[in-house]
Design an enzyme around this catalytic site. Sequence first.
Site, PDB file in Angstrom:
ATOM      1  N   ASP A  32      11.013   7.037  12.349  1.00  0.00           N
ATOM      2  CA  ASP A  32      10.846   7.536  10.983  1.00  0.00           C
ATOM      3  C   ASP A  32      10.076   8.845  10.941  1.00  0.00           C
ATOM      4  O   ASP A  32      10.527   9.828  10.336  1.00  0.00           O
ATOM      5  CB  ASP A  32      10.102   6.505  10.123  1.00  0.00           C
ATOM      6  N   ARG A  36      -6.337   2.590   7.376  1.00  0.00           N
ATOM      7  CA  ARG A  36      -5.781   3.726   6.627  1.00  0.00           C
ATOM      8  C   ARG A  36      -6.816   4.783   6.262  1.00  0.00           C
ATOM      9  O   ARG A  36      -6.577   5.980   6.478  1.00  0.00           O
ATOM     10  CB  ARG A  36      -5.051   3.234   5.373  1.00  0.00           C
ATOM     11  N   SER A  69       9.286  -5.227  10.728  1.00  0.00           N
ATOM     12  CA  SER A  69       8.484  -4.065  11.106  1.00  0.00           C
ATOM     13  C   SER A  69       7.070  -4.531  11.384  1.00  0.00           C
ATOM     14  O   SER A  69       6.648  -5.590  10.926  1.00  0.00           O
ATOM     15  CB  SER A  69       8.486  -3.031   9.976  1.00  0.00           C
ATOM     16  N   ASP A  78       0.322   1.306   1.761  1.00  0.00           N
ATOM     17  CA  ASP A  78      -0.222   2.329   2.656  1.00  0.00           C
ATOM     18  C   ASP A  78      -0.175   3.718   2.051  1.00  0.00           C
ATOM     19  O   ASP A  78      -1.082   4.520   2.246  1.00  0.00           O
ATOM     20  CB  ASP A  78       0.509   2.285   4.004  1.00  0.00           C
TER      21      ASP A  78
END
Lengths: 410, 410, 410, 410
Positions: free
Chosen positions: B16, B95, B180, B124
Amino acid sequence: MSKNERVILAYSGGLDTSCILVWLIQEGYDVICYLANIGQNEDFGAAEAKAMCLGAKKIIIEDLRENFIDDYVWPSIRAGLIYEDRYLLGTSLARPCIASGLVRAAIRENANFISHGATGKGNDQVRFELACYSLHPTVQIIAPWRLPEFFSRFAGRQALFEFAAANNIPLPVTPKNPWSCDANLMHISYESGILENPDQEAPETLYQMTSALETSPNDPTVLEITFDKGNPVSLKNTKTNEVVTEPLTLFTRLNEIAGRHGVGRIDIVENRFLGLKSRGIYETPAGTVLYQAHLDLEALTMDREVRKIKQNLQQKMADLVYCGFWFSPEFDFIRQCVDASQKCVDGTVRVSLFKGQVRILGRRSQNSLYNQELVSMDEHGGYDPVDAGGFIRAHAVRLKEYYRVKTEKE
Amino acid sequence: MSKNERVILAYSGGLDTSCILVWLIQEGYDVICYLANIGQNEDFGAAEAKAMCLGAKKIIIEDLRENFIDDYVWPSIRAGLIYEDRYLLGTSLARPCIASGLVRAAIRENANFISHGATGKGNDQVRFELACYSLHPTVQIIAPWRLPEFFSRFAGRQALFEFAAANNIPLPVTPKNPWSCDANLMHISYESGILENPDQEAPETLYQMTSALETSPNDPTVLEITFDKGNPVSLKNTKTNEVVTEPLTLFTRLNEIAGRHGVGRIDIVENRFLGLKSRGIYETPAGTVLYQAHLDLEALTMDREVRKIKQNLQQKMADLVYCGFWFSPEFDFIRQCVDASQKCVDGTVRVSLFKGQVRILGRRSQNSLYNQELVSMDEHGGYDPVDAGGFIRAHAVRLKEYYRVKTEKE
Amino acid sequence: MSKNERVILAYSGGLDTSCILVWLIQEGYDVICYLANIGQNEDFGAAEAKAMCLGAKKIIIEDLRENFIDDYVWPSIRAGLIYEDRYLLGTSLARPCIASGLVRAAIRENANFISHGATGKGNDQVRFELACYSLHPTVQIIAPWRLPEFFSRFAGRQALFEFAAANNIPLPVTPKNPWSCDANLMHISYESGILENPDQEAPETLYQMTSALETSPNDPTVLEITFDKGNPVSLKNTKTNEVVTEPLTLFTRLNEIAGRHGVGRIDIVENRFLGLKSRGIYETPAGTVLYQAHLDLEALTMDREVRKIKQNLQQKMADLVYCGFWFSPEFDFIRQCVDASQKCVDGTVRVSLFKGQVRILGRRSQNSLYNQELVSMDEHGGYDPVDAGGFIRAHAVRLKEYYRVKTEKE
Amino acid sequence: MSKNERVILAYSGGLDTSCILVWLIQEGYDVICYLANIGQNEDFGAAEAKAMCLGAKKIIIEDLRENFIDDYVWPSIRAGLIYEDRYLLGTSLARPCIASGLVRAAIRENANFISHGATGKGNDQVRFELACYSLHPTVQIIAPWRLPEFFSRFAGRQALFEFAAANNIPLPVTPKNPWSCDANLMHISYESGILENPDQEAPETLYQMTSALETSPNDPTVLEITFDKGNPVSLKNTKTNEVVTEPLTLFTRLNEIAGRHGVGRIDIVENRFLGLKSRGIYETPAGTVLYQAHLDLEALTMDREVRKIKQNLQQKMADLVYCGFWFSPEFDFIRQCVDASQKCVDGTVRVSLFKGQVRILGRRSQNSLYNQELVSMDEHGGYDPVDAGGFIRAHAVRLKEYYRVKTEKE
């Protein structure tokens, strides 16, 4: 005290309440023993014979097991009650159930006094007595372990043994464990004695409801537990297809299965209502499984914000139960609130029990607020990702302002 | 957009962000890739080569592991953060740590743009961007998965594969798992794909950090974990006497041990900040052990009422972390409050890790508020049981009044 | 957008929504104006004529005053809603009431669009739209002040005047006040313009519902307000013996009386949902009196602990109303909780209104939990003062322990 | 009790504590009287002479006024403490201040006993004693109004008069008001006697610190009050330009001005710690103004979310102060939290005092989080209205889901 006043004594059949029975009689009371069956392991016939032999006017033995499950354990499961993040309140739930029985007996038998053998430092005296005062405001309580004439006389267990010997009270045949315990359908609790040192590990031999992980089965048991409005209504073993639905049977069966897999032990330091910290060890096999499964189903069926509000309420409610306020205006109120949150908590949770673990494997509900299409990474499902940008930037306005002012100031 | 604007891209080395890298270049940006090492399993050299090969102006690889432990994981342990009763916030903590690195890079490299590959439905994007806006209010964010020109073009993964093929972006050699995942020192999270059905069990092969209970060791490992002001400062294996104290080493070692014993798996439905429910599976071995041990030590050393107040604060704090408000006025404030509660959280907790279980065996502290003499059933220790009677009766005054009025009314 | 789509426009008769009406028609929509009567001072006939003259397909004028009192104001009084300790939520309550009307109209008229004239920085857009989305999930909203093609064109009021002139939209005859205001039965709010400087005092001429203290009557008015389950059911002037009981009449009459005495003005800085701070001035005469009287009656009839729990709920509920979540799962839930707390909130409060003050003079209730005999200094009334000693010493156990450990440490 | 034990008696100079003084001497104690000056209207010289004449070994008179303002009133203003939405805690704040003085005296004078004249149903006994136990864990308390030998003997005031007459204790020259009162710098409280009927209005003659609205000035006084970190640091009369900054002077001056304008009266039913409801009337002129001004300044300078968290803390803190837990672990903790929230609460609030009203006219601060440019209707100021649409639609996702499921179910 005037002679021949009538007392209802919360009687367990053990040494302490047997001595209290005799002592009350010696003090001039007519004593009616009350023994509730809430699932503890007890020879009720022997207890009856013993009480009558020691001079009780009567003994009332009541089977409160269904009442305990329906009116105390299920509300606790619905509410998700847990005290100080760990304790599932097994003893705390039993006390108001027994106190209700004591009050019913007192009213029926026209007794003005209720007596119990709870100690003067613990929570149980509070739980028994607050419940009695709420349900029967004019009752008077005799708590021998808080009366100087009693506790001074019986300081140390030796004096109790001597009193027992002198009054033909049978002594326990098996040597007492170096700790005390309290059992009901929901759990067994252990405290005091060698457990008073919070750094000393409890011996494996202590545990009665749960297997050691070393000896627990080497295959998991997978169960499907179905809830309706937050109440457990069905327990299914996915391998055997055994299904139980009757509340008492369901709970008892789950205790066996979860106990066999070693589920539900905790060793904690907790804060008593009277301000002391104490160390307790608890085994709560079925309660632990139901707590976890119900929590999981709520996550599926309850709105996020409702959940937050309910979470605050349930913490308060757990404190109330722990501290003995089951019969109180605030408990009445909070219980209505919590029950309002359970209207949609229907569905089935699949759990695996294995080596002490409750693992959630899956969950489904007709009231699920989980929208697979909406959340999927592969579809938009009516959701426009562009909106998220506005959402974030709008939230950032306040943060930017704060950091702007903060930076200017520095 | 004007040509040659500079973008810092949060780059993972995966398909990605590789496609986003090429797409940004095609859109006319100068792209600097930023890759933080927060403990994920990654070939950083390969990622660097790939980024440069695809046209990045530069790649910055920063080892943030110590920073992550000291400034994100430890505060979370001190606070006892847990989201919706179950999730230990592994991704949420990473994050803001990464976002700090992105902002530092943007300022250093004089870039006005930060870009990332987070999706438009998830948490996120919020966590990255709110942190960036707080730390660098004038930054602009490019979130391709929220840009119609991007997400319409790359709807479905096939388009991404084709774009990769057309632009010499290497495709993963191993077939992608049908879910994922996201990994860091604290945990690995799994979601989407086959996991999107919340009733479907996750396959055993999914788990990377934790052993299956069937294959985990048949002997427990007993550890002593020592805390100072709520921070883990020592980990001791009571059998081998191995002691580790350096934070990163301590955490890594505990991950290995707890992971080997299968500790720290959960499978939950959770509420995202954007209002969707999602299903996630998490492995948090060391985090789970530290959470439990810290909770236990707080019970020993923290006053009951302080604990209640702190419990409310930590729930709010967990929500803030989950929703991306690490850098916010309310987080700054609440963190000071929580840290004030940790001044006395010193001491050692002994835990057993075995078959997925963390069991507390004992605890000790020089700041213990547990007074064995006071709580003992065998001694008075300055406590007069008579006082408990007054305590109970005084509490009952209010309850009696309520039931008196209620009964009169009925 | 396709031609001849139908829009329901929240129409006020003022310049802004008149321009929006014309603009929507120019954009190709069929526009049905919707004008709710929620007690604002308005010439509804003139508004109707104006709308039709400007090209509306239809105008719906609905008298929602009783609906507003019964279903929005009374629940707010029962709950004791107040935002950030000061704001009684007059505008916030009106928005979901109007939005309900808009949705009913949209469904009846088979319109897919709802449009309003609320600005892009304020709370009202959120309140309108969240209510619409909840009640009519497939509706689409047209908010011109958030559309770049609209707000860019009409930046500054001059462009709006020019558009009006060019389209035969009548301009207001009286010069606009240098602030904006919004009125309903509950209150009038004032903001923006010269009020945007939070340090500048509002001019006395601004106020419309309340007299200045200098000109208010020099004699107090004493009222008796009776509540039933938390709802105001009777208002009695103790001097004139005038009694009103019908909700709308009661509220309107109380507005007159309290307004005459200058009751209910506040000047505050508040936090909008979108994160901005804004300055607002509010006049809420009847609402202020009812809030105070209800608060006082709760103190008499509600248990202390129930009150604490309800207080937390009402703060959350006030936030929800302010932020536009009237129609939401959490509001549904919390409202049931709050209503459960009101079962015994019956009785009469005597208040004096004078020179801007609401002063409570006395209160009585058949559900009073105040026990004069019990609290009297001159009687024991079943209360044994000795118990208080035990109560205090039992509470002191925890404190002594804490200070013992703290002192030892120092 | 052994003869010649030393007691520190909290002495007020009134009839009750004079009788207690003599009674303690008759019981064989050496009595040292302690009289704190916390701003009450008292002839300290006369009180001293009286105590010595009645046989006190010594009398200690301490001026605690500055200590009271700095260490009790200011923290309360910073925290915004208010009990049950209305009571500003004047008495509650004074008790720990006096108790500190008693403990200092006890330690200095080597006395093991502290005695006071608080009744057995009220809050003050709890406040005095918990503070004493925390600060001096080994102290013993003599509370005559809880001792059966005392309260039985002196049931009704007649017995007290007779005891006084028999022991040469001077009786009050003026007839006692038919209520009791308690005064300090912060307030005067009135309760009991004719006030025990909660429906009976208090007579105007009762009030001592505040003028009746009828006789209060017909011109407002406008003041500017400046705060630094939440503490009042300057009081300016905008007409006379008089400025006071010294804390005690500032507070005293504000009491005069606000009292003259009739500010700060309340008449409430409140919940005592011991579970009784009682009726109290309070005059708190300066405290009321400072509470309102500080609240207003927080709205300007404190982030919205910080404010919410602080609001929860301050309610808890007010309960703690009311219930006597000033010296407790939880108060220590919560106070640190609240103080952390005050770092930016700097600035000036302009208030008008008039006819009992405190009206806020304006406010300014260098730490203002109010951004006039950002909030203005006439400018965008970096804010993009388009984002609000995304913000709203993102919030609506959850609501739509809920109503979708709810509707499907129905």
